[in-house]
Design a protein around this motif. Sequence first.
Motif: not given
Lengths: 93, 755
Positions: B1, B29-35
Amino acid sequence: MIQGKTVAVVIPAYRVEKEIAGVVGAMPEFVDRIIVVDDASPDRTAEIVGGISDPRLQLIRHPRNQGVGGAMATGFGGTDFTIRLWDISKIEH
Amino acid sequence: MIRKTSANSRRPRRIAIPLAGLLALVGQAAIASAAEDRSCAVNVVNGVLAVGGFVEVTGFAVEPGGAPVSKVQLTLDRSRSGEVSLAGLRPDVLAHFNRPDFLWSGWSGRISLEKVTPGRHTVEMTAYSHSGEAIPCGTREIQVLAAASPPERPARVIALEMLGRLALFLAGISILGLGPAVATGRGPMSLRAPFLGLAIFAIAAEAGAGLGLRPLVSALFPAAVSVLLLALPGTRRRWKPRRPAAGTLATLICAGLFAVVGTVVLSSHGEGVVLGDIDDAVRECSMADSMNRYGPTAPADAPGYVGGMMREARRAGLRPGGSYLLSALAQASGVRAHAVHSVAALGAGVLVVLGAGLLAYRALRRFPRFRWLPAALAAVNSILYATLANQHLGSLLFAALFLGFAFHLLELARSRSALAVVPVAILAAAAWTDYPEGIATWAVAGVLLLFIGATARRRRTILRLAAAAVLSAALNPIGLANGLRSLSKISGQSALATPYAREIVGDTHYFPSLNVVAGTIAYREDAPAPLGRVRSILVPIGSLLIVAVSLLGWWKLPRREKWLVALLVLPVAISLAVNLRLHFPYGYAKYLPLAVPLWAVAFSLLALRVAAGPGMATHGLAVLSLLLVAVLSLPAARHVVTRILRTVPAYDPGYRALPALAATVDRTAILSVDEPVRARLEWMKYFLGDNRVDTYSSETLKQPTLTAAPATTDGKPRRFLVVDRRKTSGGLPGATVAASRDFALVSDGSGAVRP
C-alpha cells in the motif's frame, strides 16, 4: 510489518553525508526494508551508508545523477512489491 | 500500500521532511485501481458540499512527454470554472508507470459553491497536453446541501472599507516616516516617507515588544517624534507641502491603479478575505491576535490556542514582522487580524509599485519625464497580483524595504551630508525584524555601491556604510538578536537541509522563467502558464527585443550608470541564482516580487538610453520593446487576476461563527475538530482561539490522547466536538450544546468529561 504487510522505505539521497546516518538510524522497527538510492553524490553519502550495519538496509548507487525522480524510480524498481495507484472507491467521499 | 501519496493535497510549505525528503512506503498487498492505465484520474473529491461551500478535487495527469500537463480544467455543470494547481508530488504515479518524469503529475483544484442551487451537480475534469489535446479525467456527481446564505454586505461597501483601511495603513506609515525623511535627505517626500515609516514601525514594534507594549502603542512614540521633527524650524524650512512633481504624481497614480484593481479582486470574495491555501497567513494572524489580546509576551496562563501562540512562535524562532503590522492594523481598525491581512498584502504591494517610482527618481535622473515608467511596468506585472493570493506578506515587506534601502544607498554615496547614513541604517535595521532571510541581498547591494561614483569618494562611502551598519544594530538590537536566531533556526531545518528536500518542500519543482519578471508571461507558482497561439509568437519576439535593447543600452551607458544597473540587478539576480543552484523553488519564488520593480527600473534606464540615441532604428527598437512588454503584461496580469477571482478563500466563511460557539463553553474546555487539511485546521484553531483545540476523526470518533490541561472545578477539562453540520448526514454524535448555521458544538459522545 504493519497489519501483516511488509513495509519498505525508499530514500533518494544526494549530498546528504551529514544526515543520512541519522535518518537510517531513526527508521522505526516496523520498516522491513530500507532502500537508499545514492544519486551519484559527490560527497561521502554512499560510503557512510555502506558503513551502516543494518540488515534491512540496501544501497543502490547511480553512476550519474538522475534527479529525485530518477532516484525514486530506481528505488521502487529495487523492491519486489507491486505498486499501484490509489483506489478511488476507498478514498473518494 | 502506498502511504506517501497525499502530497498534492494541501500541505503546509514547511513540513518537516526528514533528510532525503521523501519516504515511500510500499506493501505487498497493493490496491487494485480503476485508474491504473489512464493518463488522467481523479483521486479525491472533498470539500464543504453545501451552498456557500466549495468542492475540492485532487488527481493526477500525465502525457507521453511527461508531467505536469499544460493545464487541467475543472468545471461545475460545464459552466462554472474552478482553479487548479498543477505539479503535486505523486511518487505512486512515478512508480506505477516507471517514469521519473511523472513525479510531479498531481493536480488539485477547487470550485466555489457560492450561489449554486442545492441538489445534484456534475463536476468535470479535463487535462490538456502541451499540444492542446484534451485528456478526459472523468466526471463526478456531488450532492450540494441547502444552506442559508450568510448576510454579506455588498461588494462595493467591502471594497470601500478595504480602501479605507489601506489609506489608514499608508497614511500611518507616511506620518511615521515623514519627519525623518525631511530631516535626513532630499527627494520626493511623498515617496520616501512611507518606506522610512514602514521601517521605523518595525523597529518601534520590536523595541515595544521588549517592553511589553502592543505594536500600535509602540508606534505612537516615533509618530510623535516625526511630527516634532516637522515642527522644528530647520526641517520646516526644507519641507513645504506642495503638489508632487509630474513624475511623482504619475507614480502615485500607477500605485493607485494597482490598489484599486487589487481591492476589486479581493473584495469580490467578501469581507475579511484571505486567499492562498498555505498556513503562513493564519500563523501571522494568530500571532497578531495574541499580541492584541495578551500583549507581545502573553502570560503563562493565557488560555487557548491564541493565548499560547506568541510563546510558541518565539520558541520556533518565527519572525514577527508581518504580525506586528497586522496587529497594529487590526487594533486601529477594531477588528481581528484576518480582516486586515489582505489590506496588509495590498499595502505592501502598493509600496513595491511606489518603490519602483522612488528608485526611478534617482536612476532616471536624465529622463525626468519618464520617471513613472518603472512604476507603470510594475503595476501591470502579474507577479505582484499573484502575491495578493499567495500569502507571501513577508517577501512583499522585504521587497518594499529593499527598494527604500536601495534608493537611500544611492543617496548615501552622493550626498554631502553625513545624515544620509541615517535612512540606510533605519531600513537595514528593519530588515532584521521583517525578513532576515534576505539580509545577504542587502550586503551585496552595499558592496556594489562602492563602485558607483568617483574612486576618491570610495573611502567616504566605506566609512558611511560601516556607520550605517553599526547604527542599524544599535537601533534594533532586539530585532538583530531575533533575526539571527530565526536565521539559525531556518538553516537548521531538516526540511531545507538537502537538495531533494528543498525541491520537495515548496510543493513544486518549477522555477518560473525570467519572462515572468519582465511581465510578458503570467506568473504561476506551479507550472508554466499556457500562452495561446498569438502570445507564443509574441513572447519570444519580446524576449529577443529585451535582450537586444538591454545589450545596446548597456553599451551606451556611462561607466557609473553601468554600476547603477549592476546594483539594481545583481543582488536579486544572485539571490535567484543561488536558489536555483540550491534546488529551492520556494526560495526562488520569494525573490520574484523584488525582482519586478528592480528589473523595471533597470530596463527602463537601458531602453531610454537606447531611445535617446541618434538613430531612428534604435529609437524605434527601444520604443517597440517597451510597448511589447506593456502589451504582453496586460493579458498576463489578467490571467492571474482571473485565477484569483476563481480562488476559493483560505478559510470557510462559516468559521466566522466559531468564536460565538466557543463562547458558550468554559475557557478550559477542549474543542475537538475534524479537519484533515492542515491550513484549514489552523484557521479553525484561530477562530476557536480562546480554547485549546485538538482533532478527532468523524469516521471513527477516535479521541486523541489528552495532554496536561487546565483543571476545571471538578479537576477535569471538558471536551466538545465541533461538528460541521454540512458534512453530517444523520444525527450528531452527542448532545448539541450550541449551533450556528454551519457548525454545532456537541458534547463528546464517548463521555463529556474525560480524564
